[in-house]
Design an enzyme around this catalytic site. Structure first.
Site, PDB file in Angstrom:
ATOM      1  N   TRP A 152      14.634  -6.638   0.108  1.00  0.00           N
ATOM      2  CA  TRP A 152      14.307  -7.754  -0.771  1.00  0.00           C
ATOM      3  C   TRP A 152      15.313  -7.893  -1.910  1.00  0.00           C
ATOM      4  CZ3 TRP A 152      12.695 -12.213  -0.360  1.00  0.00           C
ATOM      5  CH2 TRP A 152      12.214 -12.969  -1.431  1.00  0.00           C
ATOM      6  N   LYS A 177      -2.491  -7.510  -1.890  1.00  0.00           N
ATOM      7  CA  LYS A 177      -2.344  -8.040  -0.525  1.00  0.00           C
ATOM      8  C   LYS A 177      -1.797  -6.976   0.415  1.00  0.00           C
ATOM      9  CE  LYS A 177       2.339  -8.568  -0.690  1.00  0.00           C
ATOM     10  NZ  LYS A 177       3.387  -8.282   0.318  1.00  0.00           N
ATOM     11  N   ASP A 190       0.706 -15.105   0.024  1.00  0.00           N
ATOM     12  CA  ASP A 190       1.307 -13.805   0.341  1.00  0.00           C
ATOM     13  C   ASP A 190       0.376 -12.969   1.211  1.00  0.00           C
ATOM     14  OD1 ASP A 190       3.414 -12.066   0.300  1.00  0.00           O
ATOM     15  OD2 ASP A 190       3.223 -11.500  -1.801  1.00  0.00           O
ATOM     16  N   ILE A 218       9.986   1.659   2.184  1.00  0.00           N
ATOM     17  CA  ILE A 218       8.679   2.037   1.651  1.00  0.00           C
ATOM     18  C   ILE A 218       7.642   0.957   1.922  1.00  0.00           C
ATOM     19  CG2 ILE A 218       7.397   2.496  -0.480  1.00  0.00           C
ATOM     20  CD1 ILE A 218       9.947   3.772  -1.584  1.00  0.00           C
TER      21      ILE A 218
END
EC number: 1.1.1.94
Length: 355
Positions: free
Chosen positions: A15, A202, A255, A290
């Protein structure tokens, strides 16, 4: 286009790399700070993150740098001192020491934008609360970017919409311009707490959805978990002062839907493999990135207990991770809970038969 900014992205995972690519595409000067010298050299030479985003071309204007021991050394310190915006793309559980190192390096008006999704296990604090602990005077220049956005699809420039939350509304509107491109649409919000919680919880519900899929249950089951998971997330948000409406937006429902149903979701994959009978230790050892939802489950479960908020799905995921019950038993426990009105907003936990 907004005025070009000098931006530093801390964290060279999938990301962080995708955000760096997005911002460089928008015409901004971007440095990507990593811990691995080998990876930084590879990115600068081949314009590809071959560890976390193999096969995707990174914008050639991005320059990767690294410090041998910490961010305080050599080139990273130099680029941080000139940054107008610093993006925090470090896993939540590793972020606090990074903040401590950052503080003396940043200019007075440097803006911090967090993209990590989680709650610190040791303190039960969100990233904004960690900012308050470590650099309180910067909280007015803090924002969080969240929403349904897989890094691989951002790299392919597929249309994506996210939300950027900042308590300073004017600053938030300024940042949404910086983070927007013709294919990446950024909405603004002032509900930092709600956006941070939606992004964190989430991942817990995604593990539950993955467990359901791993057990061979259908879409009915997955959607039930998602819907009731959103309900318990909203209860926690209300207890912490967030707006319930935030959880029906991009950082909440959006999300949640992506992470619970997308094949690229690491947290769903953890649940999927648990549902198929794999041991958690073996799952985590085999992953090179992770899955934040594992640690977040522990934090959210403890926080819910502390605030007396009923979160039965989170509790079920926690017990599966701890090995207290099997995935199949967890589903049965959820189905056998006391029948009730769907819109009931509990203030007292009604699932007490599992420790």
């Amino acid at each position: 286009m907004s005025n070009p900014q000098s931006i530093v992205v801390l964290g060279g995972g999938s990301w962080g790399t995708a955000v760096a690519h997005l911002l460089a595409t928008g015409g901004h000067k971007v440095h990507l700070v990593l811990r691995s010298q080998k990876l930084a050299d590879y990115i600068n030479m081949h314009h590809e993150n071959n560890i976390y985003l193999p096969g995707f071309s990174i914008h050639p204007a991005i320059h990767a740098v690294t410090g041998k021991i910490s961010f305080l050394t050599k080139e990273p310190a130099h680029v941080l001192a000139k940054a107008t915006i610093v993006i925090l793309s470090v896993p939540c559980q590793s972020l606090r020491p990074v903040l401590q190192e950052l503080e003396p390096l940043l200019t007075k008006n440097c803006i911090l934008v967090n993209t990590a999704k989680g709650i610190e296990v040791e303190t039960l604090k969100t990233v904004e609360q960690m900012i308050l602990d470590e650099m309180a005077h910067r909280v007015s220049h803090y924002a969080v970017l969240s929403g349904p956005s897989f890094a691989e699809e951002v790299m392919c420039e597929k249309p994506t919409a996210v939300v950027l939350a900042c308590r300073n509304e004017q600053l938030g509107e300024h940042l949404r311009e910086i983070f927007s491109t013709p294919w990446f649409r950024t909405y603004s919000s002032t509900d930092v707490t709600g956006v941070e919680l939606g992004g964190a919880t989430k991942n817990v519900i995604a593990i539950a959805a993955g467990v359901s899929d791993g057990l061979g249950f259908g879409i009915n089951t997955r959607v039930a978990l998602m819907t009731r998971g959103l309900a318990e997330t909203t209860r926690l948000g209300k207890a912490l002062g967030a707006s319930p409406l935030t959880f029906s937006g991009l950082s909440g429902l959006g999300d949640l839907f992506l992470t619970c149903s997308g094949e690229l979701s690491r947290n769903r994959q953890v649940g999927l493999r648990l549902g198929k009978g794999e041991l958690l230790k073996n799952i985590t050892n085999s992953m090179n990135m992770i899955a934040e939802g594992i640690k977040t489950t522990y934090a959210v479960n403890t926080l819910a207990s502390k605030l007396n908020v009923d979160m039965p799905i989170t509790k079920a995921v926690y017990n599966v991770l701890e090995g207290v019950i099997s995935p199949h038993e967890a589903v049965q426990k959820l189905l056998c809970r006391q029948l009730r009105n769907e819109s009931l907003d509990e203030t007292q936990p009604i699932w007490t038969d599992i420790p």
